[in-house]
Design a protein around this motif. Structure first.
Motif, PDB file in Angstrom:
ATOM      1  N   ASP A  62       0.289   1.269   1.641  1.00 40.34           N
ATOM      2  CA  ASP A  62      -0.078   2.093   0.493  1.00 40.34           C
ATOM      3  C   ASP A  62      -1.161   3.077   0.905  1.00 40.34           C
ATOM      4  O   ASP A  62      -2.125   2.724   1.571  1.00 40.34           O
ATOM      5  CB  ASP A  62      -0.577   1.201  -0.648  1.00 40.34           C
ATOM      6  CG  ASP A  62      -0.787   1.990  -1.930  1.00 40.34           C
ATOM      7  OD1 ASP A  62      -0.153   3.048  -2.079  1.00 40.34           O
ATOM      8  OD2 ASP A  62      -1.588   1.552  -2.777  1.00 40.34           O
ATOM      9  N   GLY A  63      -1.014   4.298   0.485  1.00 42.69           N
ATOM     10  CA  GLY A  63      -1.987   5.322   0.843  1.00 42.69           C
ATOM     11  C   GLY A  63      -1.673   6.022   2.152  1.00 42.69           C
ATOM     12  O   GLY A  63      -2.495   6.744   2.683  1.00 42.69           O
ATOM     13  N   LYS A 224      -3.308   0.875  -8.057  1.00 44.41           N
ATOM     14  CA  LYS A 224      -1.978   1.477  -8.252  1.00 44.41           C
ATOM     15  C   LYS A 224      -1.924   2.266  -9.554  1.00 44.41           C
ATOM     16  O   LYS A 224      -1.308   3.343  -9.620  1.00 44.41           O
ATOM     17  CB  LYS A 224      -0.901   0.405  -8.235  1.00 44.41           C
ATOM     18  CG  LYS A 224       0.526   0.947  -8.256  1.00 44.41           C
ATOM     19  CD  LYS A 224       1.549  -0.162  -8.137  1.00 44.41           C
ATOM     20  CE  LYS A 224       2.969   0.404  -8.052  1.00 44.41           C
ATOM     21  NZ  LYS A 224       3.324   1.232  -9.223  1.00 44.41           N
ATOM     22  N   ASN A 227      -3.392   5.745  -9.086  1.00 45.65           N
ATOM     23  CA  ASN A 227      -2.436   6.666  -8.464  1.00 45.65           C
ATOM     24  C   ASN A 227      -1.341   7.071  -9.442  1.00 45.65           C
ATOM     25  O   ASN A 227      -0.928   8.235  -9.498  1.00 45.65           O
ATOM     26  CB  ASN A 227      -1.808   6.014  -7.227  1.00 45.65           C
ATOM     27  CG  ASN A 227      -2.701   6.104  -6.007  1.00 45.65           C
ATOM     28  OD1 ASN A 227      -3.533   7.008  -5.898  1.00 45.65           O
ATOM     29  ND2 ASN A 227      -2.554   5.177  -5.085  1.00 45.65           N
ATOM     30  N   HIS A 232      -2.141  10.866  -6.302  1.00 40.66           N
ATOM     31  CA  HIS A 232      -2.722  10.373  -5.051  1.00 40.66           C
ATOM     32  C   HIS A 232      -3.984  11.123  -4.649  1.00 40.66           C
ATOM     33  O   HIS A 232      -4.841  10.565  -3.966  1.00 40.66           O
ATOM     34  CB  HIS A 232      -1.686  10.452  -3.932  1.00 40.66           C
ATOM     35  CG  HIS A 232      -0.618   9.404  -4.042  1.00 40.66           C
ATOM     36  ND1 HIS A 232      -0.815   8.097  -3.669  1.00 40.66           N
ATOM     37  CD2 HIS A 232       0.652   9.463  -4.526  1.00 40.66           C
ATOM     38  CE1 HIS A 232       0.282   7.394  -3.885  1.00 40.66           C
ATOM     39  NE2 HIS A 232       1.186   8.197  -4.404  1.00 40.66           N
ATOM     40  N   GLY A 235      -6.618   9.315  -6.308  1.00 38.68           N
ATOM     41  CA  GLY A 235      -6.717   8.025  -5.623  1.00 38.68           C
ATOM     42  C   GLY A 235      -7.472   8.135  -4.317  1.00 38.68           C
ATOM     43  O   GLY A 235      -8.277   7.250  -3.967  1.00 38.68           O
ATOM     44  N   ASP A 236      -7.249   9.223  -3.595  1.00 38.13           N
ATOM     45  CA  ASP A 236      -7.968   9.436  -2.333  1.00 38.13           C
ATOM     46  C   ASP A 236      -9.474   9.582  -2.570  1.00 38.13           C
ATOM     47  O   ASP A 236     -10.298   9.104  -1.793  1.00 38.13           O
ATOM     48  CB  ASP A 236      -7.438  10.678  -1.617  1.00 38.13           C
ATOM     49  CG  ASP A 236      -6.062  10.453  -1.015  1.00 38.13           C
ATOM     50  OD1 ASP A 236      -5.615   9.294  -0.970  1.00 38.13           O
ATOM     51  OD2 ASP A 236      -5.427  11.447  -0.605  1.00 38.13           O
ATOM     52  N   GLU A 261      -5.777   0.097  -0.139  1.00 38.59           N
ATOM     53  CA  GLU A 261      -7.034   0.043  -0.885  1.00 38.59           C
ATOM     54  C   GLU A 261      -7.910  -1.118  -0.440  1.00 38.59           C
ATOM     55  O   GLU A 261      -8.834  -1.507  -1.144  1.00 38.59           O
ATOM     56  CB  GLU A 261      -6.753  -0.057  -2.394  1.00 38.59           C
ATOM     57  CG  GLU A 261      -6.091  -1.337  -2.845  1.00 38.59           C
ATOM     58  CD  GLU A 261      -4.573  -1.248  -2.872  1.00 38.59           C
ATOM     59  OE1 GLU A 261      -3.965  -1.918  -3.721  1.00 38.59           O
ATOM     60  OE2 GLU A 261      -4.002  -0.515  -2.046  1.00 38.59           O
TER      61      GLU A 261
END
Length: 343
Positions: A62-63, A224, A227, A232, A235-236, A261
């Motif tokens: 993820d990410g 999650k 995001n 995203h 989220g970043d 994460e």
């Protein structure tokens, strides 16, 4: 009738074809060689997306984080000789090239020292010859020729010295760039924290000294949903904020982004109470901050993380210690999140 055994309808063959394409995309995205072992690993993930293996891989990647060979091996995948990601191979080439450059620089420095000494001796000899020639009444043609040759040799040596000096500077610059490249291979580009590889290397280094260690595994709560709701890019930003809070609170102790994460903190020469108190400072720093969207100033809502903190036993591998702390993390998640559980 002969062709009946090999004819497939377009509809019947579409699903396998799509799975095949997805496997190829997965291997490309993870920079894994398309060998049978990696293909079987990808097939197990993509053909059974609800299985525990697929869910574990989803958490790890993820990410945009890529799987390492250690990840695949830990998840039960087969690692064959010669298999490796482009980063693994590049890192090895960087290390090999750096050794060659360092050896080359040493040779150049040695040649420079020898050439400089030889040039100085030639220049002194030329001066003595010129003085002797001046002392002769008529001058000797032979002595003049020796003086001319010696002067030419001195000029060539000085030219060679200048070139060697330039080569020495270039080798030093290249060595610095290679060192920077090696550092980048061990650093997470998003948060600028050390990455999982750097953590595993540091763990092994500390373990070899029998240092007292505690390992914390930290995971952002409901990441999650961040995001999904905001995208995203937001989220970043959250990942960078958590990374900054952990780095600020934990001081000289190693803070690394483990994947997605998840973050790890390796406390050394610290008891359980002090390690937990340090981690609580970071948790409170994150939980009390009010995050807003940069574009609209809309409140982002509470951002928190949960953590598991476990002692590192003598002889523990990084994987074993991580597994112990990770189980404590899941306890923290199950008991309400935004808390720390200590083993």
């Amino acid at each position: 009738m002969k062709g009946a055994h090999v004819v497939r309808s377009e509809q019947a063959g579409s699903a396998p074809r799509q799975l095949f394409d997805r496997i190829g995309d997965f291997l490309t995205a993870q920079r894994l060689d398309p060998d049978p072992a990696n293909y079987a690993f990808a097939y197990a993930i993509l053909a059974y997306p609800d299985a525990p293996l697929a869910q574990a891989v989803a958490r790890l990647t993820d990410g945009g984080v890529r799987l390492t060979l250690r990840d695949i091996e830990a998840l039960g995948g087969e690692v064959t000789p010669g298999t490796g990601s482009e980063r693994d191979r590049a890192d090895g080439l960087i290390a090999q090239t750096q050794l060659q450059v360092e050896g080359f620089a040493d040779i150049i420095q040695g040649l420079h020292a020898e050439t400089h000494g030889f040039g100085r001796e030639l220049a002194e000899s030329a001066d003595r010859i010129r003085q002797q020639q001046a002392a002769l009444d008529n001058g000797s043609a032979a002595v003049a020729e020796v003086a001319r040759i010696t002067a030419a040799m001195v000029a060539r040596v000085r030219t060679a010295e200048a070139r060697l000096e330039s080569a020495t500077r270039e080798a030093a610059e290249l060595r610095a760039k290679l060192e920077e490249a090696r550092d980048n291979a061990r650093r997470d580009p998003l948060t600028d924290l050390p990455n999982r590889r750097a953590f595993e290397e540091a763990f092994a280094s500390h373990a070899a000294t029998d240092a007292t260690m505690w390992l914390a595994v930290c995971d952002i709560d409901h990441f999650k949903s961040v995001n999904d709701r905001f995208g995203h890019a937001v989220g970043d930003r959250v990942l960078r904020a958590i990374a900054a809070a952990l780095r600020e609170a934990c001081g000289n102790h190693l803070v690394a982004r483990y994947g997605g994460e998840e973050f790890v903190v390796l406390f050394t020469d610290m008891d359980a109470g002090s390690a937990r108190a340090t981690l609580e400072i970071a948790r409170e720093l994150v939980a009390t901050k009010r995050y807003r969207l940069r574009e609209t100033d809309e409140p982002l809502g509470a951002v928190t993380f949960s953590a598991g903190l476990a002692p590192v036993a003598k002889g523990d591998t990084a994987r074993a210690a991580f597994g112990r702390a990770d189980r404590l993390l899941y306890r923290a998640k199950n008991e309400g999140r935004n808390c720390i559980r200590v083993g």
